[in-house]
Structures are given as C-alpha cells and as structure tokens.
Design an enzyme around this catalytic site. Structure first.
Site: not given
Length: 174
Positions: A28-29
């Site tokens: 998610a990053d």
C-alpha cells in the site's frame, strides 16, 4: 530514463493490480523508495510495513461498481454501493449516483472514460462528496488505501511519462 523507465512503471502497476485482484493483499506504499530495479532488470518491492488486504467479496464488488458506473446500470451500482459500505440504505441514491458520475467525469478530464481517470483527482472528488455531509455517504477505509496506493503509482508514472494513463497501464487486468 525513457522507455525503460516507463516499462518499469508498467511492471510496478501490473504487479500492484495483480496483488490486489488475485490475492487481495497488496503493498500500500509503492513510492520510489520502496521500489528497486534489480541488477538483472527486474522490479523488487521493499519495505512491507504498509500492506492492505481486501477480501474477495469486496474485490468483486469493486469490479461490479466500476462496470455499473460505466454502463449506467443503476441496480448494479445500488447493489454494490450498499454491499461495499458506501451507503447504509437507498434513500439518497438518486442524489449520489449523479454525483459519482460527475466525479468520474471530472477526474477523467471531462471524458468520463475509465482509461482517462486521474486517481488523485478522483480521491479529491470522493472526499468532497463525503465532506459535504449532505449525503449519508462513507468511503470505506479499504477504498481510501487502494486509491492512495494508485495515486502514489500515478505520480511516479507521470514523472516518467506525462502521457501515462493508469487504467491503460493496468491492462490486461482492467
């Protein structure tokens, strides 16, 4: 630089979409510091401190929602908005669906085509609908994480190729 950099962005995007759509567990990053081109030309994801997990029902619901919005299929949109947790009931649906369609049009530079979506603009549009507080509309947390991740990838892609389009880059998944 050039085509090699654009190709690495495509690989990163496809990998991210593959993670999300096949298993639901995704990085998610995915910013520059968490992506590495290996000596043999492959892409490696680093730092798995921010991961997200989207269950299968929600993944299918997202697909249904996109198809419903694209095809102006109000019963399908209604079903998916309720199932995904955007809405508690259907009392304000006649107000929400036009606002969602307008959000997609605005976030696509006026075309309304999914292939032209700018995810940073889409996030702003959805936030505005939610902030207005006129509609009983909630953005489920997993949607925020997905859009945030896509926005990071989009920024990276546009820094490499100003004409890059996320949805087109996600083929064959989208």
């Amino acid at each position: 630089e050039g085509e090699a950099a654009t190709n690495m962005v495509r690989i990163g995007l496809r990998c991210s979409v593959d993670q999300l759509m096949h298993t639901g567990l995704f990085h998610a990053d995915p910013h520059r510091g968490n992506l590495l081109k290996t000596p043999d030309g492959k892409l490696a994801f680093l730092d798995f401190g921010m991961m997200a997990d989207v269950d299968e029902d929600d993944r299918y619901g997202l697909i249904g929602l996109v198809i419903g919005l694209q095809n102006k299929d109000l019963p399908l949109v209604t079903e998916e908005l309720l199932e995904l947790g955007f809405l508690k009931d259907t009392t304000q649906l006649d107000q929400l669906v036009p606002r969602l369609r307008a959000a997609v049009v605005n976030a696509s530079g006026g075309t309304g085509k999914a292939s032209d979506l700018n995810f940073a603009k889409l996030q702003n549009e959805l936030d505005e609908i939610s902030r207005d507080n006129v509609l009983k509309f909630t953005i489920p947390p997993f949607i925020t994480v997905i859009i945030r991740s896509l926005t990071i990838l989009e920024g990276l892609a546009l820094s490499v190729d100003s004409n890059f389009r996320m949805v087109r880059g996600a083929y064959p998944f989208v």
